[in-house]
Scaffold this motif. Structure first.
Motif, mmCIF file in Angstrom:
data_model
loop_
_atom_site.group_PDB
_atom_site.id
_atom_site.type_symbol
_atom_site.label_atom_id
_atom_site.label_comp_id
_atom_site.label_asym_id
_atom_site.label_seq_id
_atom_site.Cartn_x
_atom_site.Cartn_y
_atom_site.Cartn_z
ATOM 1 N N VAL A 199 7.149 -13.155 33.695
ATOM 2 C CA VAL A 199 6.414 -13.013 32.442
ATOM 3 C C VAL A 199 6.589 -11.571 31.955
ATOM 4 O O VAL A 199 6.398 -10.627 32.728
ATOM 5 C CB VAL A 199 4.928 -13.361 32.624
ATOM 6 C CG1 VAL A 199 4.160 -13.169 31.318
ATOM 7 C CG2 VAL A 199 4.790 -14.788 33.146
ATOM 8 N N VAL A 200 6.976 -11.450 30.685
ATOM 9 C CA VAL A 200 7.348 -10.139 30.135
ATOM 10 C C VAL A 200 6.522 -9.850 28.880
ATOM 11 O O VAL A 200 6.364 -10.718 28.020
ATOM 12 C CB VAL A 200 8.850 -10.125 29.757
ATOM 13 C CG1 VAL A 200 9.266 -8.777 29.172
ATOM 14 C CG2 VAL A 200 9.720 -10.471 30.961
ATOM 15 N N VAL A 201 5.981 -8.630 28.800
ATOM 16 C CA VAL A 201 5.403 -8.153 27.542
ATOM 17 C C VAL A 201 6.572 -7.684 26.695
ATOM 18 O O VAL A 201 7.260 -6.728 27.056
ATOM 19 C CB VAL A 201 4.420 -6.984 27.761
ATOM 20 C CG1 VAL A 201 3.727 -6.617 26.447
ATOM 21 C CG2 VAL A 201 3.390 -7.319 28.842
ATOM 22 N N THR A 202 6.831 -8.389 25.575
ATOM 23 C CA THR A 202 8.076 -8.141 24.834
ATOM 24 C C THR A 202 7.897 -7.257 23.599
ATOM 25 O O THR A 202 8.892 -6.927 22.952
ATOM 26 C CB THR A 202 8.719 -9.476 24.394
ATOM 27 O OG1 THR A 202 7.736 -10.268 23.748
ATOM 28 C CG2 THR A 202 9.299 -10.212 25.576
ATOM 29 N N ASN A 203 6.658 -6.895 23.260
ATOM 30 C CA ASN A 203 6.498 -6.059 22.063
ATOM 31 C C ASN A 203 5.912 -4.677 22.350
ATOM 32 O O ASN A 203 5.318 -4.056 21.479
ATOM 33 C CB ASN A 203 5.671 -6.786 20.993
ATOM 34 C CG ASN A 203 4.219 -6.986 21.395
ATOM 35 O OD1 ASN A 203 3.907 -7.017 22.588
ATOM 36 N ND2 ASN A 203 3.345 -7.127 20.417
ATOM 37 N N LEU B 191 7.479 -6.240 32.946
ATOM 38 C CA LEU B 191 7.224 -7.420 33.786
ATOM 39 C C LEU B 191 5.772 -7.377 34.262
ATOM 40 O O LEU B 191 5.251 -6.311 34.582
ATOM 41 C CB LEU B 191 8.185 -7.340 34.966
ATOM 42 C CG LEU B 191 7.988 -8.213 36.202
ATOM 43 C CD1 LEU B 191 9.350 -8.413 36.872
ATOM 44 C CD2 LEU B 191 7.049 -7.561 37.205
ATOM 45 N N LEU B 192 5.120 -8.528 34.304
ATOM 46 C CA LEU B 192 3.740 -8.571 34.798
ATOM 47 C C LEU B 192 3.708 -8.955 36.276
ATOM 48 O O LEU B 192 4.403 -9.867 36.718
ATOM 49 C CB LEU B 192 2.901 -9.566 33.999
ATOM 50 C CG LEU B 192 2.634 -9.205 32.540
ATOM 51 C CD1 LEU B 192 1.649 -10.197 31.934
ATOM 52 C CD2 LEU B 192 2.082 -7.793 32.400
ATOM 53 N N ALA B 193 2.844 -8.241 37.011
ATOM 54 C CA ALA B 193 2.647 -8.493 38.438
ATOM 55 C C ALA B 193 1.188 -8.227 38.771
ATOM 56 O O ALA B 193 0.501 -7.489 38.065
ATOM 57 C CB ALA B 193 3.545 -7.573 39.259
ATOM 58 N N ALA B 194 0.715 -8.854 39.840
ATOM 59 C CA ALA B 194 -0.646 -8.601 40.316
ATOM 60 C C ALA B 194 -0.575 -7.640 41.488
ATOM 61 O O ALA B 194 0.408 -7.616 42.229
ATOM 62 C CB ALA B 194 -1.304 -9.907 40.743
ATOM 63 N N GLN B 195 -1.618 -6.852 41.657
ATOM 64 C CA GLN B 195 -1.642 -5.849 42.713
ATOM 65 C C GLN B 195 -2.962 -5.899 43.456
ATOM 66 O O GLN B 195 -4.030 -5.940 42.858
ATOM 67 C CB GLN B 195 -1.430 -4.461 42.100
ATOM 68 C CG GLN B 195 -1.381 -3.354 43.145
ATOM 69 C CD GLN B 195 -0.575 -2.161 42.706
ATOM 70 O OE1 GLN B 195 -0.419 -1.915 41.507
ATOM 71 N NE2 GLN B 195 -0.064 -1.404 43.659
ATOM 72 N N VAL C 52 2.693 -8.729 43.671
ATOM 73 C CA VAL C 52 3.225 -10.086 43.533
ATOM 74 C C VAL C 52 3.513 -10.368 42.064
ATOM 75 O O VAL C 52 2.630 -10.207 41.211
ATOM 76 C CB VAL C 52 2.208 -11.123 44.067
ATOM 77 C CG1 VAL C 52 2.735 -12.535 43.875
ATOM 78 C CG2 VAL C 52 1.886 -10.879 45.531
ATOM 79 N N VAL C 53 4.724 -10.797 41.773
ATOM 80 C CA VAL C 53 5.064 -11.043 40.368
ATOM 81 C C VAL C 53 4.449 -12.353 39.871
ATOM 82 O O VAL C 53 4.285 -13.309 40.630
ATOM 83 C CB VAL C 53 6.590 -11.031 40.098
ATOM 84 C CG1 VAL C 53 7.211 -9.704 40.517
ATOM 85 C CG2 VAL C 53 7.287 -12.182 40.755
#
Lengths: 107, 107
Positions: free
Chosen positions: A63-67, A82-86, A92-93
């Motif tokens: 999942v990508v933030v594109t703007n 790119l979104l990941a949890a921490q 973890v992506v």
């Protein structure tokens, strides 16, 4: 608290990781080519070294933030995040529960 | 285009789906109880009927926008929004690539 308008300012899309290489100037960064449904893949600089091997990420739906405004990280321009949890040292992506086309909007 | 401040206004967390029931007043909606790392689970109203069976969602790690103003959907208050990708009729929930604790921040 935010409202839907605030949330909708953020453009989130499904991306498919095409290739992953080590960043030429930074031990902890990787440089990815990601299909986000546009004519050209986007280059993303991501900090997943130590959490994922390059090969593990190739082919994955992310999942990508594109703007987001592009940022230059150690000399390489990143055109998305790119979104990941921490949780402490565990990173973890985000991925998709089933197959879906790159570029599909997330909402 | 947005900047990081705009993005950071949106609070995204890992949620674990504890239970899923049909919405009492709406054919296309489900009511979920979701652990987002708080003392009490959150109630979420989600439009996944026809895309997922209730049981398929139970136990799954999902991604939740946790700081949206609550909305009342057909008489049930939803305290968060589950993220999913959409491509025509195909609706696919975001999940996590590996196990991680509910409540972990996404960034």
């Amino acid at each position: 608290m935010i409202d839907m308008q605030d949330f909708e300012k953020v453009e989130l899309k499904v991306g498919k990781v095409l290739s992953v290489e080590d960043h030429p100037n930074a031990d902890k960064l990787m440089v990815m080519r990601v299909d986000v449904g546009e004519e050209q893949p986007r280059i993303l600089v991501v900090g997943l070294k130590g959490h994922y091997a390059n090969e593990e990420l190739e082919g994955k739906l992310i999942v990508v933030v594109t703007n987001l405004e592009p940022v230059r990280l150690r000399g390489v321009e990143s055109r998305g995040m790119l979104l990941a949890a921490q949780e402490g040292d565990n990173v973890v992506v985000l991925t998709l529960d089933r197959p879906i086309a790159p570029g599909s909007p997330v909402l």
